[in-house]
Design a protein around this motif. Structure first.
Motif, short mmCIF file in Angstrom:
data_model
loop_
_atom_site.label_atom_id
_atom_site.label_comp_id
_atom_site.label_asym_id
_atom_site.label_seq_id
_atom_site.Cartn_x
_atom_site.Cartn_y
_atom_site.Cartn_z
N GLY A 171 0.82 -1.20 0.00
CA GLY A 171 0.00 0.00 0.00
C GLY A 171 0.85 1.25 0.00
N ALA A 172 0.21 2.39 -0.06
CA ALA A 172 0.93 3.67 -0.12
C ALA A 172 1.37 4.10 1.27
CB ALA A 172 0.05 4.73 -0.77
N TRP A 173 2.32 3.39 1.80
CA TRP A 173 2.90 3.70 3.11
C TRP A 173 4.29 4.30 2.93
CZ3 TRP A 173 0.77 2.85 8.01
CH2 TRP A 173 -0.44 2.14 8.04
N ASN A 174 4.60 5.30 3.73
CA ASN A 174 5.95 5.85 3.79
C ASN A 174 6.63 5.23 5.00
OD1 ASN A 174 5.30 7.63 1.63
ND2 ASN A 174 4.25 8.94 3.11
N VAL A 175 7.74 4.53 4.76
CA VAL A 175 8.33 3.70 5.81
C VAL A 175 9.84 3.90 5.89
CG1 VAL A 175 6.53 1.93 5.66
CG2 VAL A 175 8.57 1.74 4.22
N ALA A 176 10.38 3.60 7.06
CA ALA A 176 11.82 3.64 7.27
C ALA A 176 12.18 2.72 8.44
CB ALA A 176 12.30 5.06 7.56
N ALA A 177 13.35 2.11 8.35
CA ALA A 177 13.82 1.23 9.42
C ALA A 177 15.34 1.31 9.51
CB ALA A 177 13.39 -0.21 9.17
N LYS A 178 15.86 1.00 10.69
CA LYS A 178 17.30 0.92 10.92
C LYS A 178 17.62 -0.45 11.48
CE LYS A 178 17.96 5.86 11.77
NZ LYS A 178 18.46 6.89 12.72
N VAL A 179 18.71 -1.06 10.99
CA VAL A 179 19.08 -2.41 11.42
C VAL A 179 20.58 -2.49 11.67
CG1 VAL A 179 17.19 -3.40 10.08
CG2 VAL A 179 19.46 -3.32 9.09
N LYS A 180 20.95 -3.41 12.56
CA LYS A 180 22.36 -3.70 12.82
C LYS A 180 22.46 -5.04 13.53
CE LYS A 180 24.63 -1.35 15.86
NZ LYS A 180 25.26 -0.24 16.62
N ASN A 181 23.67 -5.52 13.69
CA ASN A 181 23.97 -6.76 14.43
C ASN A 181 23.23 -7.97 13.87
OD1 ASN A 181 25.67 -5.33 16.17
ND2 ASN A 181 24.01 -4.87 17.59
N LEU A 182 23.27 -8.11 12.56
CA LEU A 182 22.70 -9.30 11.91
C LEU A 182 23.62 -10.49 12.13
CD1 LEU A 182 21.46 -8.12 8.41
CD2 LEU A 182 20.25 -9.71 9.89
N SER A 183 23.00 -11.63 12.46
CA SER A 183 23.79 -12.85 12.65
C SER A 183 22.91 -14.08 12.48
CB SER A 183 24.42 -12.85 14.06
OG SER A 183 25.10 -14.07 14.31
N LEU A 184 23.51 -15.15 11.98
CA LEU A 184 22.89 -16.48 12.00
C LEU A 184 23.99 -17.47 12.35
CD1 LEU A 184 20.54 -18.41 11.60
CD2 LEU A 184 21.20 -18.59 9.19
N LYS A 185 23.95 -17.94 13.59
CA LYS A 185 24.97 -18.88 14.09
C LYS A 185 24.37 -20.29 14.12
CE LYS A 185 27.73 -15.77 17.01
NZ LYS A 185 27.08 -14.51 16.62
N GLY A 186 25.06 -21.21 13.48
CA GLY A 186 24.70 -22.61 13.56
C GLY A 186 25.59 -23.32 14.58
N PHE A 187 25.03 -23.69 15.72
CA PHE A 187 25.80 -24.38 16.76
C PHE A 187 25.81 -25.87 16.46
CE2 PHE A 187 24.70 -20.37 18.62
CZ PHE A 187 25.78 -20.03 19.41
N LEU A 188 26.98 -26.41 16.21
CA LEU A 188 27.11 -27.78 15.76
C LEU A 188 26.94 -28.77 16.90
CD1 LEU A 188 30.16 -27.16 13.43
CD2 LEU A 188 27.83 -27.65 12.69
N LYS A 189 26.33 -29.89 16.60
CA LYS A 189 26.24 -30.97 17.57
C LYS A 189 27.62 -31.55 17.84
CE LYS A 189 21.56 -32.43 16.25
NZ LYS A 189 20.76 -33.53 15.64
N GLU A 190 27.77 -32.09 19.02
CA GLU A 190 29.03 -32.76 19.35
C GLU A 190 29.23 -33.97 18.46
OE1 GLU A 190 31.45 -31.94 21.40
OE2 GLU A 190 30.48 -30.06 21.99
#
Length: 345
Positions: free
Chosen positions: A326-345
């Motif tokens: 729709g006709a929305w005026n929008v803005a966002a701020k982002v930081k600290n992006l991460s995707l950590k895969g913790f491996l099984k033993e």
């Protein structure tokens, strides 16, 4: 008559647009071979109690999370521009791994005005701006929906995107069942979400603006009957029709074509309970694994991702940002992006 009927059908589809929409960019492909981790040798003595101060072994999926190198900018019409970048906002000294998706916009960032200074960098066109604070490593995404649309149904056949995208590399060597946990994190705030003048209905009856994050879950097991099947797995943050974006799932009909399955986790699971607040700083931290398991089960119940298990799947990439229907005026701020895969033993 056929053209009028098609436009009416598309407007009807937009009006019933589900809580999470799928990106039209289907180029989330990769060539990484499936790999496996090595098991820890069995010890002849009892396993010692884990030291909580020693972090578990993990692999980070997202490269350049601080936006140090710049962005490759794609066109705004996949049919005519393809999926290869048309321009770059380059201010680093290494390889650019981030891409900008602007599908459906009537303006083109690849032809936009660039500014590169020691403290910040940006690219802007008539309706969109992508900017980076090079000191704090915070990214801003702004889109003026009131400039994208008019009152004609033809202006709503495709909707405007402003996304950052990345294809993963080493991460695709690991099947999802090899992880104990998949921890996604993100800090963000939506600083603006205002309707343009042509939108006169209440928010819940107005075509939305959405701030979303998607991961591409793909069956990469050539021995599986479901090899090659694809799932848009989303994290829901904001949909302007709702106080809190609900869980949603549907088939992707972006561009009027039937495509892959979309599953989008509710904002309650990503942001916590309560109504979304403009200007609030949100700190997302979520284990994706149990939600991906639910998404696969849900997809199979609706005729998608057949014969596909976690042990068949990898995550090949992600996107994050605005889909503005729709006709929305929008803005966002982002930081600290991460995707950590913790491996099984």
């Amino acid at each position: 008559m056929k053209k009028k009927a098609f436009m009416a059908m598309m407007l009807s589809a937009l009006l019933s647009f589900a809580a999470c929409g799928g990106d039209t960019d289907g180029n989330a492909q990769n060539t990484g071979d499936d790999g496996s981790t090595q098991s820890t040798p069995v010890q002849s003595t009892p396993t010692p109690t884990p030291n909580p101060e020693v972090p578990a072994s993990y692999i980070e999926a997202i490269r350049d999370p601080s936006f140090l190198q710049g962005f490759a900018i794609k066109g705004n019409d996949q049919a005519t521009d393809g999926v290869l970048p048309k321009a770059q906002l380059s201010y680093g000294d290494g390889n650019i791994v981030w891409e900008v998706g602007q599908w459906g916009s009537k303006f083109d960032l690849s032809e936009g005005e660039q500014m590169i200074l020691p403290a910040r960098a940006s690219v802007s066109d008539e309706g969109k701006t992508l900017g980076v604070n090079r000191i704090t490593h915070e990214l801003s995404l702004e889109l003026a929906g009131q400039l994208e649309y008019d009152e004609m149904a033809t202006s709503r056949v495709m909707w405007s995107h402003l996304l950052i995208e990345q294809t993963f590399t080493d991460f695709t060597a690991y099947r999802l069942n090899e992880f104990e946990k998949l921890e996604a994190t993100l800090d963000f705030s939506v600083t603006l979400a205002d309707k343009g003048a042509i939108e006169t209905q209440p928010d819940n009856k107005t075509l939305p603006a959405q701030f979303l994050q998607y991961f591409y879950v793909v069956n990469r097991n050539p021995e599986s009957a479901g090899y090659g099947s694809f799932l848009w797995f989303g994290l829901g943050y904001l949909d302007t029709r709702y106080e809190s974006l609900p869980l949603s799932y549907l088939q992707d009909h972006a561009g009027g074509n039937a495509g892959n399955y979309i599953y989008c986790v509710a904002a309650e699971d990503t942001l916590g309970k309560g109504a979304f607040t403009i200007g609030k700083q949100y700190n997302v931290q979520i284990d994706l694994l149990p939600h991906i398991e639910l998404a696969l089960k849900n997809a199979q119940e609706h005729g998608f991702m057949y014969n596909t298990q976690l042990s068949d799947c990898v995550i090949t990439g992600m996107n994050l940002g605005w889909e503005v229907v729709g006709a929305w005026n929008v803005a966002a701020k982002v930081k600290n992006l991460s995707l950590k895969g913790f491996l099984k033993e």
